[in-house]
Design a protein around this motif. Structure first.
Motif, PDB file in Angstrom:
ATOM      1  N   VAL A   1      -0.803  -7.621  -1.153  1.00  0.00           N
ATOM      2  CA  VAL A   1       0.616  -7.241  -1.102  1.00  0.00           C
ATOM      3  C   VAL A   1       0.766  -5.720  -1.110  1.00  0.00           C
ATOM      4  CG1 VAL A   1       2.816  -7.340  -2.338  1.00  0.00           C
ATOM      5  CG2 VAL A   1       1.413  -9.399  -2.118  1.00  0.00           C
ATOM      6  N   ASP A   2      -0.022  -5.037  -1.907  1.00  0.00           N
ATOM      7  CA  ASP A   2       0.037  -3.571  -1.928  1.00  0.00           C
ATOM      8  C   ASP A   2      -0.289  -2.990  -0.553  1.00  0.00           C
ATOM      9  OD1 ASP A   2       0.689  -3.566  -4.592  1.00  0.00           O
ATOM     10  OD2 ASP A   2      -1.318  -3.048  -5.312  1.00  0.00           O
ATOM     11  N   TYR A   3      -1.213  -3.637   0.149  1.00  0.00           N
ATOM     12  CA  TYR A   3      -1.582  -3.170   1.487  1.00  0.00           C
ATOM     13  C   TYR A   3      -0.467  -3.452   2.492  1.00  0.00           C
ATOM     14  CZ  TYR A   3      -4.106  -2.664   5.885  1.00  0.00           C
ATOM     15  OH  TYR A   3      -4.493  -2.287   7.142  1.00  0.00           O
ATOM     16  N   LEU A   4       0.087  -4.675   2.442  1.00  0.00           N
ATOM     17  CA  LEU A   4       1.106  -5.063   3.419  1.00  0.00           C
ATOM     18  C   LEU A   4       2.414  -4.319   3.207  1.00  0.00           C
ATOM     19  CD1 LEU A   4       0.531  -8.941   3.518  1.00  0.00           C
ATOM     20  CD2 LEU A   4      -0.161  -7.256   5.232  1.00  0.00           C
ATOM     21  N   ARG A   5       2.790  -4.093   1.953  1.00  0.00           N
ATOM     22  CA  ARG A   5       4.091  -3.474   1.681  1.00  0.00           C
ATOM     23  C   ARG A   5       4.029  -1.953   1.548  1.00  0.00           C
ATOM     24  NH1 ARG A   5       6.687  -7.863  -2.638  1.00  0.00           N
ATOM     25  NH2 ARG A   5       7.365  -9.359  -1.049  1.00  0.00           N
ATOM     26  N   ASP A   6       2.933  -1.457   1.015  1.00  0.00           N
ATOM     27  CA  ASP A   6       2.868  -0.026   0.714  1.00  0.00           C
ATOM     28  C   ASP A   6       1.761   0.702   1.470  1.00  0.00           C
ATOM     29  OD1 ASP A   6       4.940  -0.398  -1.166  1.00  0.00           O
ATOM     30  OD2 ASP A   6       3.491  -1.013  -2.686  1.00  0.00           O
ATOM     31  N   ASP A   7       1.083  -0.014   2.393  1.00  0.00           N
ATOM     32  CA  ASP A   7      -0.023   0.585   3.156  1.00  0.00           C
ATOM     33  C   ASP A   7      -1.101   1.174   2.245  1.00  0.00           C
ATOM     34  OD1 ASP A   7       1.267   0.020   5.619  1.00  0.00           O
ATOM     35  OD2 ASP A   7       2.511   1.807   5.365  1.00  0.00           O
TER      36      ASP A   7
END
Length: 317
Positions: free
Chosen positions: A282-288
């Motif tokens: 989720v950190d990758y998908l939402r916050d790159d």
């Protein structure tokens, strides 16, 4: 001049406000994530899936598509391919086989879908976002060290190995041998055989091994709790007082340790693995936010003396 600065400040404030609103919307955008467990017939993977579901609800805005590989590479491959066709935002998977699942996961990576492996790695797929798991080598080493503590003068050992080709089976076996092979003059493996992580096979393989030995072993070590519990059943039926060590810290295994059955298990915090994997995705998908490619939790041996350290202690009856 004063008016000029007022307009500039206003424009800047509006831009900042819009940027902040965009960032907040991006952070809360709904994401679809497919999860795939090797076989939900095993309580260990049920717990991992439940932890994913719980973490998804806690984070919010996540559609979690849960699938069961049913202990078949063809089924798990089909589930991954279906997720690719659907265009999910990401895939979290515990691959049944570290090699056989590589082609399907390579397809996902090539399609631009981030993949996080959990508990079990996959081999030969460049571009995997991250692997989250326990250091199974250290877990196997913990079993070996405990055997040395239980039998300081040496021991004859039966080793029930996990499913061939799965990274936990490979790593746990490696860790066990890392500790005991250098002292093989005192610690002898009198039998080593796979029982495929299954309780019934754990029992049948143990029974066959015991029948072929001139005398009972000093200890039985198993690469998971299901095999250990199967082995324990056989030793109890035969009236043998042979310590049996498992791995996974299932509630049933913890209860057995408490009640004087199994000698030990290894806690690898599967719920912690699941929640870490989902947060990473989720950190990758939402916050790159790009994660470390390898995130490992530290397993510990659980005996009667430190049952309170077990993740699932609250589930035992």
């Amino acid at each position: 001049m004063k008016l000029f600065w007022s307009k500039s400040l206003l424009a800047g404030a509006v831009a900042a406000s819009l940027l902040g609103a965009f960032g907040a919307a991006h952070a809360q955008e709904k994401v679809t994530i497919a999860s795939s467990m090797p076989a939900l017939e095993f309580p260990f993977f049920v717990h991992m899936q439940e932890a994913l579901t719980k973490k998804a609800a806690e984070i919010g805005g996540i559609e979690l598509i849960a699938t069961d590989g049913q202990n078949k590479t063809t089924k798990q491959t089909g589930d991954v391919e279906a997720a690719i066709i659907r265009g999910v935002g990401g895939i979290i998977i515990s691959p049944l086989d570290s090699v056989a699942m590589a082609p399907a996961l390579q397809q996902a990576v090539d399609a631009g879908i981030p993949v996080v492996t959990i508990d079990r790695r996959v081999e030969g797929v460049p571009g995997i976002l991250a692997h989250v798991g326990a250091d199974n080598v250290i877990g196997g080493e913990a079993q070996g060290k405990l055997i040395m503590e239980l039998f300081p003068d040496g021991a004859r050992i039966v080793n029930l190995q996990g499913q061939p080709g799965s990274s936990p089976a490979i790593d746990r076996n490696k860790g066990l041998h890392n500790v005991l092979d250098p002292v093989s003059d005192k610690y002898e493996f009198v039998a080593e055989q796979t029982a495929n992580f299954a309780r019934e096979e754990g029992a049948s393989v143990t029974e066959a091994i015991l029948a072929g030995l001139d005398s009972p072993p000093d200890a039985i070590v198993a690469a998971n709790d299901d095999m250990a519990l199967g082995a324990l059943q056989v030793t109890q039926e035969q009236g043998l007082n042979v310590p049996v060590l498992g791995f996974d810290a299932l509630p049933e295994a913890l209860a057995s340790i408490r009640d004087g059955g199994l000698a030990a298990t290894v806690e690898q915090f599967p719920g912690g693995q699941s929640s870490t994997a989902l947060q990473t995705m989720v950190d990758y998908l939402r916050d790159d936010k790009k994660p470390e490619t390898l995130i490992l939790l530290q397993p510990i041996a659980i005996t009667k003396d430190n049952l309170d350290k077990a993740e699932r202690l609250g589930e035992i009856q």
